[in-house]
Design a protein around this motif. Structure first.
Motif, PDB file in Angstrom:
ATOM      1  N   ILE A 176       3.841  16.650  -5.494  1.00 28.60           N
ATOM      2  CA  ILE A 176       3.147  17.688  -6.241  1.00 28.60           C
ATOM      3  C   ILE A 176       3.867  19.030  -6.123  1.00 28.60           C
ATOM      4  N   ARG A 177       4.549  19.269  -4.986  1.00 32.66           N
ATOM      5  CA  ARG A 177       5.290  20.524  -4.825  1.00 32.66           C
ATOM      6  C   ARG A 177       6.511  20.552  -5.747  1.00 32.66           C
ATOM      7  N   ASP A 178       7.110  19.390  -5.988  1.00 31.35           N
ATOM      8  CA  ASP A 178       8.237  19.327  -6.926  1.00 31.35           C
ATOM      9  C   ASP A 178       7.777  19.707  -8.331  1.00 31.35           C
ATOM     10  N   VAL A 179       6.620  19.222  -8.721  1.00 29.07           N
ATOM     11  CA  VAL A 179       6.063  19.575 -10.034  1.00 29.07           C
ATOM     12  C   VAL A 179       5.746  21.065 -10.082  1.00 29.07           C
ATOM     13  N   SER A 180       5.217  21.575  -8.980  1.00 31.59           N
ATOM     14  CA  SER A 180       4.882  22.999  -8.914  1.00 31.59           C
ATOM     15  C   SER A 180       6.121  23.865  -9.130  1.00 31.59           C
ATOM     16  N   ARG A 181       7.224  23.545  -8.442  1.00 28.08           N
ATOM     17  CA  ARG A 181       8.454  24.328  -8.586  1.00 28.08           C
ATOM     18  C   ARG A 181       9.009  24.213 -10.002  1.00 28.08           C
ATOM     19  N   ALA A 182       9.052  22.996 -10.545  1.00 27.48           N
ATOM     20  CA  ALA A 182       9.633  22.801 -11.871  1.00 27.48           C
ATOM     21  C   ALA A 182       8.803  23.454 -12.968  1.00 27.48           C
ATOM     22  N   ALA A 183       7.495  23.500 -12.774  1.00 34.99           N
ATOM     23  CA  ALA A 183       6.608  24.078 -13.800  1.00 34.99           C
ATOM     24  C   ALA A 183       6.433  25.580 -13.633  1.00 34.99           C
ATOM     25  N   GLY A 184       6.819  26.089 -12.462  1.00 36.18           N
ATOM     26  CA  GLY A 184       6.677  27.520 -12.223  1.00 36.18           C
ATOM     27  C   GLY A 184       5.239  27.952 -12.026  1.00 36.18           C
ATOM     28  N   VAL A 185       4.423  27.072 -11.449  1.00 40.68           N
ATOM     29  CA  VAL A 185       3.017  27.406 -11.185  1.00 40.68           C
ATOM     30  C   VAL A 185       2.691  26.997  -9.762  1.00 40.68           C
ATOM     31  N   SER A 186       1.524  27.376  -9.302  1.00 39.79           N
ATOM     32  CA  SER A 186       1.144  27.067  -7.929  1.00 39.79           C
ATOM     33  C   SER A 186       0.774  25.591  -7.770  1.00 39.79           C
ATOM     34  N   VAL A 187       0.782  25.135  -6.522  1.00 41.15           N
ATOM     35  CA  VAL A 187       0.384  23.764  -6.215  1.00 41.15           C
ATOM     36  C   VAL A 187      -1.063  23.530  -6.634  1.00 41.15           C
ATOM     37  N   THR A 188      -1.904  24.530  -6.430  1.00 41.13           N
ATOM     38  CA  THR A 188      -3.318  24.418  -6.807  1.00 41.13           C
ATOM     39  C   THR A 188      -3.458  24.219  -8.314  1.00 41.13           C
ATOM     40  N   THR A 189      -2.660  24.978  -9.083  1.00 41.58           N
ATOM     41  CA  THR A 189      -2.723  24.830 -10.546  1.00 41.58           C
ATOM     42  C   THR A 189      -2.297  23.437 -10.968  1.00 41.58           C
ATOM     43  N   VAL A 190      -1.238  22.915 -10.336  1.00 42.31           N
ATOM     44  CA  VAL A 190      -0.794  21.554 -10.640  1.00 42.31           C
ATOM     45  C   VAL A 190      -1.897  20.554 -10.318  1.00 42.31           C
ATOM     46  N   SER A 191      -2.519  20.714  -9.150  1.00 39.72           N
ATOM     47  CA  SER A 191      -3.580  19.808  -8.732  1.00 39.72           C
ATOM     48  C   SER A 191      -4.720  19.791  -9.733  1.00 39.72           C
ATOM     49  N   HIS A 192      -5.116  20.986 -10.180  1.00 36.02           N
ATOM     50  CA  HIS A 192      -6.211  21.085 -11.144  1.00 36.02           C
ATOM     51  C   HIS A 192      -5.802  20.509 -12.504  1.00 36.02           C
ATOM     52  N   ALA A 193      -4.584  20.814 -12.928  1.00 32.03           N
ATOM     53  CA  ALA A 193      -4.124  20.368 -14.252  1.00 32.03           C
ATOM     54  C   ALA A 193      -4.032  18.852 -14.346  1.00 32.03           C
ATOM     55  N   LEU A 194      -3.758  18.197 -13.217  1.00 29.78           N
ATOM     56  CA  LEU A 194      -3.599  16.742 -13.221  1.00 29.78           C
ATOM     57  C   LEU A 194      -4.859  16.010 -12.773  1.00 29.78           C
ATOM     58  N   SER A 195      -5.918  16.771 -12.541  1.00 29.63           N
ATOM     59  CA  SER A 195      -7.173  16.178 -12.090  1.00 29.63           C
ATOM     60  C   SER A 195      -8.158  16.060 -13.241  1.00 29.63           C
ATOM     61  N   GLU A 196      -8.742  14.865 -13.432  1.00 27.37           N
ATOM     62  CA  GLU A 196      -9.745  14.711 -14.477  1.00 27.37           C
ATOM     63  C   GLU A 196     -10.961  15.581 -14.193  1.00 27.37           C
ATOM     64  N   THR A 197     -11.281  15.747 -12.913  1.00 27.68           N
ATOM     65  CA  THR A 197     -12.482  16.483 -12.536  1.00 27.68           C
ATOM     66  C   THR A 197     -12.331  17.987 -12.738  1.00 27.68           C
ATOM     67  N   VAL A 204       2.062  21.591 -17.523  1.00 20.75           N
ATOM     68  CA  VAL A 204       2.147  20.915 -16.227  1.00 20.75           C
ATOM     69  C   VAL A 204       2.203  19.393 -16.415  1.00 20.75           C
ATOM     70  N   GLN A 205       1.391  18.892 -17.308  1.00 18.97           N
ATOM     71  CA  GLN A 205       1.369  17.447 -17.534  1.00 18.97           C
ATOM     72  C   GLN A 205       2.700  16.945 -18.095  1.00 18.97           C
ATOM     73  N   GLN A 206       3.312  17.731 -18.958  1.00 19.55           N
ATOM     74  CA  GLN A 206       4.605  17.350 -19.517  1.00 19.55           C
ATOM     75  C   GLN A 206       5.681  17.352 -18.436  1.00 19.55           C
ATOM     76  N   VAL A 207       5.663  18.368 -17.580  1.00 24.13           N
ATOM     77  CA  VAL A 207       6.638  18.437 -16.487  1.00 24.13           C
ATOM     78  C   VAL A 207       6.446  17.257 -15.535  1.00 24.13           C
ATOM     79  N   ALA A 208       5.187  16.967 -15.205  1.00 24.39           N
ATOM     80  CA  ALA A 208       4.895  15.851 -14.299  1.00 24.39           C
ATOM     81  C   ALA A 208       5.395  14.534 -14.875  1.00 24.39           C
ATOM     82  N   ALA A 209       5.185  14.339 -16.180  1.00 26.84           N
ATOM     83  CA  ALA A 209       5.632  13.106 -16.830  1.00 26.84           C
ATOM     84  C   ALA A 209       7.152  13.022 -16.832  1.00 26.84           C
ATOM     85  N   ARG A 210       7.826  14.170 -17.100  1.00 26.25           N
ATOM     86  CA  ARG A 210       9.290  14.179 -17.146  1.00 26.25           C
ATOM     87  C   ARG A 210       9.881  13.860 -15.777  1.00 26.25           C
TER      88      ARG A 210
END
Length: 350
Positions: free
Chosen positions: A6-27, A40-46
């Motif tokens: 998740i930290r790799d996605v955070s760095r690549a997307a230029g957002v915080s780890v919390t934002t990544v966690s929320h963006a990838l969470s259904e809840t 964030v979802q596009q970066v995670a998929a890539r």
């Protein structure tokens, strides 16, 4: 190759780890604005990021696993569509499906359910090979469950079945719209909901068109090709035979086609035929192609899992158990035409 975190996605997307966690969470997706969430979802998929399922399960107190208990559908022609619909619905919500097949052995089914529970499934779909009243395994009590192609007479579980009455009415209406007034029905000899529902639909369609019900035009036969042959021989042997046949399912229609050919009747010129199932190997394989009402197996499989996940993830919103009769669409081929002025028979085709 190192696992993407998740930290790799955070760095690549230029957002915080919390934002990544929320963006990838259904809840918690709603806590992130749509543009950021999509980015964030596009970066995670890539990057090929996949969430740690164990960690997710611990946080949510869920395994993200569903059980799919079948009595015999894995060996039936329509199993693939039922399972595919269920699997697609589960996948789209981030869940996995575990499939077992009991071969219609109640003791084995009970053991399989217990095994699924040992694997911490969060809910179970109980699927039957044909529309029937279900005996629910005792082990299922206390966890979310949905019945597929079956119903619970007590109404304690949500369930989905084909609209048998509507399917038969649709099939018979196709013949009525073509101008037929004398319509034979080869029904199933088994005492099952589909046989009763399809007789009701047959009679309802006739009544709506102002056509009287003639019990001589209805026969109950085995739900196989030989049953279709026997039914067609009986109905087409009447002093005033029908100009069209409605068959319980496509296998019976296959037998009816054989009898028509033996009697020198051309389909649809001398005899129209409709059926229920849309079993494509038969319906497309016959010549001319068989007009048949499709049983919505894929759609029912999707609905069952979607309903189950709603009950698991949003129990208060899901409310009381729901029973759904699924609409069945007609697939037109070449087996229906207007009737001749004379009744069908070997002489009429000469």
């Amino acid at each position: 190759m190192a696992k993407v975190g998740i930290r790799d996605v955070s760095r690549a997307a230029g957002v915080s780890v919390t934002t990544v966690s929320h963006a990838l969470s259904e809840t918690h997706q709603s806590r992130v604005n749509p543009e950021t969430r999509e980015h964030v979802q596009q970066v995670a998929a890539r990057l090929g990021y996949a969430p740690n399922r164990i960690a997710v399960a611990l946080r949510n107190q869920r395994s993200q696993l569903l059980g799919f208990v079948s009595d015999e559908i894995a060996s039936t022609p329509f199993a693939g569509e039922l399972v595919l619909g269920a699997q697609d619905a589960a996948y789209e919500r981030g869940w996995l499906l575990m499939l077992v097949d009991s071969g219609r052995n109640p003791e084995l089914e009970e053991k399989q359910v217990n095994t699924l529970l040992q694997h911490q499934v969060d809910g179970i779909v109980i699927a039957k090979m044909y529309h029937q009243e279900a005996s629910v395994p005792a082990a299922v009590a206390g966890i979310p469950a949905v019945l597929l192609d079956a119903f619970d007479p007590e109404g304690t579980l949500s369930s989905v079945v084909p609209d048998e009455v509507g399917a038969a009415s649709t099939a018979v209406q196709e013949l009525i719209d073509a101008g037929h007034r004398r319509i034979g029905f080869i029904n199933n000899s088994d005492d099952i909901p589909a046989a009763f529902g399809r007789l009701e639909g047959y009679r309802a369609a006739l009544a709506a068109a102002g056509i009287g019900f003639d019990p001589d035009l209805v026969t109950r036969q085995a739900p196989e090709v030989p049953g279709g042959r026997a039914g067609a021989e009986k109905l087409l042997g009447l002093a005033e035979p029908p100009t069209a046949l409605f068959c319980f399912h496509d296998r019976q229609a296959f037998g009816a086609y054989e009898v028509a050919a033996r009697l020198g009747l051309r389909i649809p010129d001398d005899l129209s035929v409709v059926s229920i199932d849309n079993f494509e190997i038969i319906a497309d394989g016959l010549w001319p192609g068989l007009t048949s009402v499709a049983l919505p197996h894929y759609e029912m499989g999707r609905w069952a899992v979607t309903r189950l996940l709603d009950e698991i993830e949003h129990p208060e919103e899901a409310g009381e158990p729901v029973h759904l009769d699924f609409e069945c669409p007609i697939v037109r081929r070449g087996s229906v035409a207007p009737p001749h002025s004379s009744s069908p028979g070997p002489e009429a085709s000469s």
